[in-house]
Enzyme design. Structure first.
Site, PDB file in Angstrom:
ATOM      1  N   TRP A 176     -36.267  28.361 -97.908  1.00 25.66           N
ATOM      2  CA  TRP A 176     -35.254  27.389 -98.605  1.00 25.66           C
ATOM      3  C   TRP A 176     -34.108  27.358 -98.456  1.00 25.66           C
ATOM      4  CZ3 TRP A 176     -32.045  29.756-102.205  1.00 25.66           C
ATOM      5  CH2 TRP A 176     -32.403  28.906-103.953  1.00 25.66           C
ATOM      6  N   GLU A 195     -40.055  25.898 -98.883  1.00 24.61           N
ATOM      7  CA  GLU A 195     -40.356  26.118 -99.724  1.00 24.61           C
ATOM      8  C   GLU A 195     -39.667  24.787-100.966  1.00 24.61           C
ATOM      9  OE1 GLU A 195     -39.743  29.475-103.025  1.00 24.61           O
ATOM     10  OE2 GLU A 195     -38.866  30.138-101.455  1.00 24.61           O
ATOM     11  N   LYS A 245     -38.360  23.639-105.074  1.00 25.45           N
ATOM     12  CA  LYS A 245     -37.480  23.881-105.727  1.00 25.45           C
ATOM     13  C   LYS A 245     -37.438  22.741-106.874  1.00 25.45           C
ATOM     14  CE  LYS A 245     -34.850  27.628-108.418  1.00 25.45           C
ATOM     15  NZ  LYS A 245     -33.761  28.843-107.491  1.00 25.45           N
ATOM     16  N   ASP A 299     -44.450  28.456-104.452  1.00 26.71           N
ATOM     17  CA  ASP A 299     -43.624  29.834-105.776  1.00 26.71           C
ATOM     18  C   ASP A 299     -43.586  28.801-106.756  1.00 26.71           C
ATOM     19  OD1 ASP A 299     -41.333  30.960-107.453  1.00 26.71           O
ATOM     20  OD2 ASP A 299     -39.821  32.096-105.500  1.00 26.71           O
ATOM     21  N   HIS A 304     -41.465  27.547-109.257  1.00 24.54           N
ATOM     22  CA  HIS A 304     -41.058  26.212-108.882  1.00 24.54           C
ATOM     23  C   HIS A 304     -40.855  25.253-109.150  1.00 24.54           C
ATOM     24  CE1 HIS A 304     -38.408  28.567-105.016  1.00 24.54           C
ATOM     25  NE2 HIS A 304     -37.920  29.470-106.673  1.00 24.54           N
ATOM     26  N   HIS A 356     -44.989  32.750-102.478  1.00 20.07           N
ATOM     27  CA  HIS A 356     -43.821  33.453-103.322  1.00 20.07           C
ATOM     28  C   HIS A 356     -44.644  34.034-104.747  1.00 20.07           C
ATOM     29  CE1 HIS A 356     -40.088  33.670-100.839  1.00 20.07           C
ATOM     30  NE2 HIS A 356     -41.463  33.717 -99.591  1.00 20.07           N
ATOM     31  N   ASP A 382     -37.292  28.276-113.411  1.00 17.80           N
ATOM     32  CA  ASP A 382     -37.783  29.563-112.310  1.00 17.80           C
ATOM     33  C   ASP A 382     -36.338  30.852-112.161  1.00 17.80           C
ATOM     34  OD1 ASP A 382     -38.395  31.156-109.716  1.00 17.80           O
ATOM     35  OD2 ASP A 382     -36.620  29.993-108.685  1.00 17.80           O
ATOM     36  N   ASP A 391     -37.301  34.641-112.444  1.00 18.99           N
ATOM     37  CA  ASP A 391     -37.771  35.445-110.987  1.00 18.99           C
ATOM     38  C   ASP A 391     -37.536  36.420-112.338  1.00 18.99           C
ATOM     39  OD1 ASP A 391     -37.161  33.787-108.412  1.00 18.99           O
ATOM     40  OD2 ASP A 391     -35.594  33.689-109.024  1.00 18.99           O
ATOM     41  N   ASP A 424     -42.070  37.882-105.081  1.00 14.65           N
ATOM     42  CA  ASP A 424     -40.288  37.213-105.682  1.00 14.65           C
ATOM     43  C   ASP A 424     -39.848  36.930-106.730  1.00 14.65           C
ATOM     44  OD1 ASP A 424     -38.025  35.785-104.561  1.00 14.65           O
ATOM     45  OD2 ASP A 424     -38.811  33.695-104.438  1.00 14.65           O
TER      46      ASP A 424
END
Length: 418
Positions: free
Chosen positions: A184, A225, A227, A259, A262, A286, A294, A296, A326
């Site tokens: 990524w 990955e 995003k 993810d 993302h 993820h 995102d 997290d 993640d």
């Protein structure tokens, strides 16, 4: 009623709808979930002293952040004690551990720089997953790495990726568990670009060069990955969803990694999982909790987390989906963040395993949609908590929130003294 009596009552209730809770518990014990080291130190790593850059950001300043490899391992060990189930360790390349007086740049890292992590993992019977670190480095030129128009910049990061392939194979050979290696980058532009395709062609060619490094495909599972955007790259990212999915589909042995933070806010990865399983032998995840974007946040036992787990289980894909957490919240106790997130995903998987999936599918196929709705709502109030308690008991960890007292003591005795 005792805990065992409550479990037996729950087991009987689930059995009436065709669910074997003993089998569900046994299955969950064998499902590895990868725990990310970077929650413990806010994605700082050990190979640089600069700030976190490259389209990502942590917020918060809760005390006790790990500052050395020893502290990070100590904190992870404490968190692992409080989690049921089978674990893997997930590392970023920036967590290389150098002997005093030694340092090599990221294009020259070797397996020996991760030997202490291998020892940590083997002591706990864990495999290791790995991520090249394409951020927080002075060779990220104008916000770009693998897609940079500067050949020397691309060459440096390609060599970094190749080094990570070699390290990933080392992890797999040492632990006896395949290593998922995820690529990524935050490459992109803050404002509207004049050329969208050029950076993506360079990105494509760079990843192809990384994957030209020889490796055993049974041992190393490379992923790409995507995003949508990041801090400072709000208008364009080279590694979009369409780019990474197309790359994985056209390069044998490369997996798509999704993810769930993302994507655009109205997209859900729970719907994407079965779509990808139609075409890919294996995929990777993820698992996070986006809030607005995102950001997290710590994974919770919420609706989308449950739905993602259901899609993996109901499609018999537990052996086809590599799962990793993640997120990085610096505003709360970091060990608690690890523990809550891991336990939440375990709950989601167990909840999915305790769902009468075949019966529900049958109702759908027979177009008995009214009954399907009734059943889906009915299952929500089944005594799942009693099954969770039994699972935790068998794994030797506390089921209720009393585990937090252990973290509170650890904070007072260790974290606040740093």
């Amino acid at each position: 009623m005792t805990q065992q009596e409550r479990y037996m009552a729950a087991k009987e209730k689930y059995a009436a709808v065709g669910v074997d809770t003993d089998a569900a518990i046994a299955a969950l014990k064998e499902i590895p979930v990868s725990l990310h080291c970077w929650q413990g130190d806010d994605v700082t790593g050990f190979d640089h002293d600069g700030p976190l850059t490259g389209g990502i950001q942590t917020t918060g300043d809760y005390p006790g952040k790990a500052a050395t490899p020893e502290q990070l391992m100590q904190d992870m060990a404490k968190a692992l004690e409080l989690m049921p189930g089978k674990k893997k360790l997930n590392l970023h390349a920036s967590y290389a551990i150098f002997e005093e007086g030694e340092y090599v740049d990221r294009d020259k890292i070797e397996p020996k720089h991760f030997a202490k992590w291998v020892s940590f993992a083997k002591e706990r019977n864990m495999g290791i997953d790995f991520n090249p670190t394409f951020f927080s480095h002075d060779k990220v030129k104008d916000g770009l790495t693998l897609s940079s128009p500067d050949e020397e910049t691309r060459k440096f990061w390609i060599e970094h990726g190749k080094a990570c392939i070699r390290i990933s194979e080392y992890f797999a050979k040492e632990t006896g568990v395949p290593c998922v290696m995820n690529i990524w980058t935050g490459d992109g532009y803050k404002d509207i670009p004049a050329d969208r395709m050029g950076p993506r062609m360079r990105y494509k060619e760079s990843i192809e060069q990384i994957l030209s490094e020889p490796f055993d495909k049974n041992l190393v599972k490379p992923c790409v990955e995507s995003k949508v955007f990041g801090i400072g790259v709000e208008s364009y990212t080279a590694g979009s969803a369409e780019f990474t999915l197309s790359f994985a589909a056209s390069h044998e042995g490369c997996l798509p990694l999704m993810d769930n933070g993302h994507y655009h806010p109205t997209e859900v990865v729970s719907d994407k999982i079965p779509a990808l399983l139609c075409f890919f032998p294996e995929i990777a995840l993820h698992i996070t909790r986006p809030v607005r974007w995102d950001s997290d946040h710590v994974v919770l036992f919420d609706d989308e987390t449950k739905e993602m787990a259901k899609e993996i289980v109901r499609n018999d894909a537990l052996g086809r989906v590599y799962m990793a957490l993640d997120y990085f919240d610096a505003g709360i106790n970091r060990i608690s963040a690890w523990t809550v997130g891991f336990r939440s995903w375990q709950k989601a998987l167990l909840n999915a395993l305790c769902t009468p999936n075949q019966e529900l599918k049958k109702l759908q196929d027979e177009n008995r949609m009214t009954e399907l709705m009734v059943w889906q709502e009915e299952i929500k109030t089944f005594p799942f908590g009693d099954v969770w308690e039994e699972y935790c008991r068998q794994c030797g960890v506390t089921a209720d929130k009393s585990w937090f007292e252990d973290i509170r003591r650890y904070e007072e005795e260790v974290l606040l003294k740093r």
